[in-house]
Design an enzyme around this catalytic site. Structure first.
Site, PDB file in Angstrom:
ATOM      1  N   ARG A 139     -35.428 -47.889  -3.560  1.00  0.00           N
ATOM      2  CA  ARG A 139     -35.691 -49.205  -4.105  1.00  0.00           C
ATOM      3  C   ARG A 139     -34.779 -49.671  -5.167  1.00  0.00           C
ATOM      4  O   ARG A 139     -34.430 -49.073  -6.189  1.00  0.00           O
ATOM      5  CB  ARG A 139     -36.909 -49.825  -4.131  1.00  0.00           C
ATOM      6  CG  ARG A 139     -37.683 -50.128  -3.192  1.00  0.00           C
ATOM      7  CD  ARG A 139     -39.044 -50.271  -3.320  1.00  0.00           C
ATOM      8  NE  ARG A 139     -39.624 -51.048  -4.454  1.00  0.00           N
ATOM      9  CZ  ARG A 139     -40.839 -51.265  -4.989  1.00  0.00           C
ATOM     10  NH1 ARG A 139     -41.584 -51.060  -3.999  1.00  0.00           N
ATOM     11  NH2 ARG A 139     -41.271 -51.830  -6.034  1.00  0.00           N
ATOM     12  N   LYS A 194     -50.600 -47.808  -4.868  1.00  0.00           N
ATOM     13  CA  LYS A 194     -51.216 -48.976  -4.264  1.00  0.00           C
ATOM     14  C   LYS A 194     -50.744 -49.260  -2.681  1.00  0.00           C
ATOM     15  O   LYS A 194     -51.684 -49.428  -1.894  1.00  0.00           O
ATOM     16  CB  LYS A 194     -50.848 -50.465  -5.168  1.00  0.00           C
ATOM     17  CG  LYS A 194     -51.189 -50.473  -6.582  1.00  0.00           C
ATOM     18  CD  LYS A 194     -50.909 -51.801  -7.172  1.00  0.00           C
ATOM     19  CE  LYS A 194     -49.481 -52.092  -7.027  1.00  0.00           C
ATOM     20  NZ  LYS A 194     -48.575 -51.139  -7.948  1.00  0.00           N
TER      21      LYS A 194
HETATM   22  P1  AP5 Z   1     -46.405 -46.455  -4.102  1.00  0.00           P
HETATM   23  O1  AP5 Z   1     -47.648 -46.242  -3.251  1.00  0.00           O
HETATM   24  O2  AP5 Z   1     -45.271 -46.943  -3.413  1.00  0.00           O
HETATM   25  O3  AP5 Z   1     -46.694 -47.325  -5.466  1.00  0.00           O
HETATM   26  P2  AP5 Z   1     -47.266 -48.672  -5.577  1.00  0.00           P
HETATM   27  O4  AP5 Z   1     -48.279 -48.706  -6.612  1.00  0.00           O
HETATM   28  O5  AP5 Z   1     -47.328 -49.407  -4.214  1.00  0.00           O
HETATM   29  O6  AP5 Z   1     -45.941 -48.908  -6.503  1.00  0.00           O
HETATM   30  P3  AP5 Z   1     -44.912 -50.189  -6.368  1.00  0.00           P
HETATM   31  O7  AP5 Z   1     -43.509 -49.830  -7.054  1.00  0.00           O
HETATM   32  O8  AP5 Z   1     -44.805 -50.835  -5.030  1.00  0.00           O
HETATM   33  O9  AP5 Z   1     -45.466 -51.331  -7.203  1.00  0.00           O
HETATM   34  P4  AP5 Z   1     -45.129 -52.366  -7.896  1.00  0.00           P
HETATM   35  O10 AP5 Z   1     -46.406 -53.155  -8.324  1.00  0.00           O
HETATM   36  O11 AP5 Z   1     -44.132 -52.209  -8.964  1.00  0.00           O
HETATM   37  O12 AP5 Z   1     -44.114 -53.082  -6.834  1.00  0.00           O
HETATM   38  P5  AP5 Z   1     -44.133 -54.261  -5.735  1.00  0.00           P
HETATM   39  O13 AP5 Z   1     -43.419 -53.820  -4.459  1.00  0.00           O
HETATM   40  O14 AP5 Z   1     -45.583 -54.837  -5.586  1.00  0.00           O
HETATM   41  O15 AP5 Z   1     -46.347 -45.080  -4.659  1.00  0.00           O
HETATM   42  C1  AP5 Z   1     -45.385 -44.479  -5.666  1.00  0.00           C
HETATM   43  C2  AP5 Z   1     -44.856 -43.134  -5.053  1.00  0.00           C
HETATM   44  O16 AP5 Z   1     -45.633 -42.167  -5.425  1.00  0.00           O
HETATM   45  C3  AP5 Z   1     -44.188 -43.053  -3.609  1.00  0.00           C
HETATM   46  O17 AP5 Z   1     -43.002 -42.212  -3.776  1.00  0.00           O
HETATM   47  C4  AP5 Z   1     -45.399 -42.325  -3.269  1.00  0.00           C
HETATM   48  O18 AP5 Z   1     -45.282 -41.409  -2.154  1.00  0.00           O
HETATM   49  C5  AP5 Z   1     -46.056 -41.353  -4.430  1.00  0.00           C
HETATM   50  N1  AP5 Z   1     -47.425 -41.419  -4.312  1.00  0.00           N
HETATM   51  C6  AP5 Z   1     -48.268 -42.259  -4.146  1.00  0.00           C
HETATM   52  N2  AP5 Z   1     -49.692 -41.924  -4.296  1.00  0.00           N
HETATM   53  C7  AP5 Z   1     -49.442 -40.450  -4.787  1.00  0.00           C
HETATM   54  C8  AP5 Z   1     -50.317 -39.624  -5.071  1.00  0.00           C
HETATM   55  N3  AP5 Z   1     -51.488 -39.469  -5.287  1.00  0.00           N
HETATM   56  N4  AP5 Z   1     -49.632 -38.040  -5.545  1.00  0.00           N
HETATM   57  C9  AP5 Z   1     -48.432 -38.125  -5.535  1.00  0.00           C
HETATM   58  N5  AP5 Z   1     -47.436 -39.050  -5.446  1.00  0.00           N
HETATM   59  C10 AP5 Z   1     -47.857 -40.294  -4.737  1.00  0.00           C
HETATM   60  O19 AP5 Z   1     -43.464 -55.493  -6.469  1.00  0.00           O
HETATM   61  C11 AP5 Z   1     -42.055 -55.088  -6.672  1.00  0.00           C
HETATM   62  C12 AP5 Z   1     -41.396 -56.584  -7.595  1.00  0.00           C
HETATM   63  O20 AP5 Z   1     -41.753 -57.744  -6.535  1.00  0.00           O
HETATM   64  C13 AP5 Z   1     -42.189 -56.880  -8.748  1.00  0.00           C
HETATM   65  O21 AP5 Z   1     -41.644 -56.211  -9.827  1.00  0.00           O
HETATM   66  C14 AP5 Z   1     -42.025 -58.525  -9.038  1.00  0.00           C
HETATM   67  O22 AP5 Z   1     -40.708 -58.725  -9.509  1.00  0.00           O
HETATM   68  C15 AP5 Z   1     -42.371 -58.887  -7.603  1.00  0.00           C
HETATM   69  N6  AP5 Z   1     -43.672 -59.268  -7.436  1.00  0.00           N
HETATM   70  C16 AP5 Z   1     -44.347 -58.542  -6.050  1.00  0.00           C
HETATM   71  N7  AP5 Z   1     -45.375 -59.035  -6.157  1.00  0.00           N
HETATM   72  C17 AP5 Z   1     -45.724 -60.199  -7.203  1.00  0.00           C
HETATM   73  C18 AP5 Z   1     -46.517 -61.020  -7.736  1.00  0.00           C
HETATM   74  N8  AP5 Z   1     -47.780 -61.118  -7.046  1.00  0.00           N
HETATM   75  N9  AP5 Z   1     -46.084 -62.045  -8.744  1.00  0.00           N
HETATM   76  C19 AP5 Z   1     -44.822 -62.003  -9.086  1.00  0.00           C
HETATM   77  N10 AP5 Z   1     -43.968 -60.885  -8.731  1.00  0.00           N
HETATM   78  C20 AP5 Z   1     -44.290 -60.026  -7.919  1.00  0.00           C
HETATM   79 MG    MG Z   2     -45.759 -50.811  -3.483  1.00  0.00          MG
END
Ligand code: AP5
Ligand code: MG
Ligand code: ZN
Length: 214
Positions: free
Chosen positions: A160, A13
């Site tokens: 992270r 994402k």
């Molecule tokens: P990346 O693009 O970083 O993936 P992502 O979908 O953004 O994954 P996140 O781990 O950031 O999502 P998340 O939803 O768990 O975390 P968030 O920060 O939102 O890609 C992942 C990896 O794969 C990278 O190394 C990239 O280079 C690689 N990659 C990407 N595309 C690829 C491809 N096509 N092929 C190969 N490799 C690829 O949330 C973190 C925490 O914050 C949550 O757990 C929660 O506690 C809190 N939080 C955040 N938002 C909320 C909310 N709205 N409500 C409540 N809690 C929240």
């Molecule tokens: Mg992310």
């Protein structure tokens, strides 16, 4: 153009949202990045959020919804935005829909980046993140130009805290339980689009551009 990115943790994402932001000139708003910036700055919000994030749990809606609704009122959001990691629960989606409806607006596209759980764990262990600008890298699939340094802002990259395999498993459970139902929510709203997130990151982006228009 107002876009919501859906998908499991690690689906890509953030990676795709950054590319959408650059191509279409709209801000990338990641609730996870906002929380991490607050943790880094040791703010009160950051300290509250960290307790939940480190366990792979969601930060409570009472904290998250107000923060996001404030952010999308800012000046740079006039022409739209790409939301990454919000909404993540049905109450979050309903609050967003309602707040937008009050302004006569709505989400135009909800893009689900579909990646099976099997692929997620290996992606996460290779991920490196910039806590300053939110850019993400992968040691194999998307390495930075200089090892462990952000291409965009020069900060050192980190693994992270919530990317440990046990925590990733917990985040996947929470995703299936609380966030996956949003796929149906946006399907019913008539704005859902799906892309195959197992393709390489440029191919995924091209599929998204086909949906959004050039
Ligand atoms: P990346 O693009 O970083 O993936 P992502 O979908 O953004 O994954 P996140 O781990 O950031 O999502 P998340 O939803 O768990 O975390 P968030 O920060 O939102 O890609 C992942 C990896 O794969 C990278 O190394 C990239 O280079 C690689 N990659 C990407 N595309 C690829 C491809 N096509 N092929 C190969 N490799 C690829 O949330 C973190 C925490 O914050 C949550 O757990 C929660 O506690 C809190 N939080 C955040 N938002 C909320 C909310 N709205 N409500 C409540 N809690 C929240
Ligand atoms: Mg992310
Ligand atoms: Zn950076």
């Amino acid at each position: 153009m107002k876009i919501v990115m859906l998908g499991a943790p690690g689906a890509g994402k953030g990676t795709q949202a950054k590319k959408i932001s650059a191509k279409y000139g709209i801000p990338h708003i990641s609730t996870g990045d906002i929380f991490r910036a607050n943790i880094k700055g040791q703010t009160e919000l950051g300290m509250k959020a960290k307790v939940f994030m480190d366990q792979g749990q969601l930060v409570p809606d009472e904290i998250t919804i107000g923060m996001l609704l404030d952010r999308i009122q800012e000046d740079d959001c006039k022409n739209g935005y790409v939301l990454d990691g919000f909404p993540r629960t049905i109450p979050q989606a309903e609050s967003l829909t309602k707040a937008l409806a009050n302004m006569g607006e709505q989400i135009d596209y909800a893009i689900n980046v579909d990646v099976p759980d099997e692929n997620i764990i290996s992606r996460m262990s290779g991920r490196r993140a910039c806590l300053k600008c939110g850019q993400t890298y992968h040691t194999v699939y998307n390495p930075p130009k200089t090892e462990n340094v952000c291409d965009v802002c020069g900060e050192p990259l980190v693994l992270r805290d919530d990317d440990k395999p046990e925590t990733v498993k917990k985040r996947l459970d929470v995703y299936h339980d609380q966030t996956q139902p949003l796929i149906d929510y946006y399907k019913k709203a008539g704005v859902l689009a799906e892309v195959d997130g197992t393709k390489d990151l440029e191919a995924v982006f091209q599929d998204i551009v086909k949906i959004l228009g050039a």
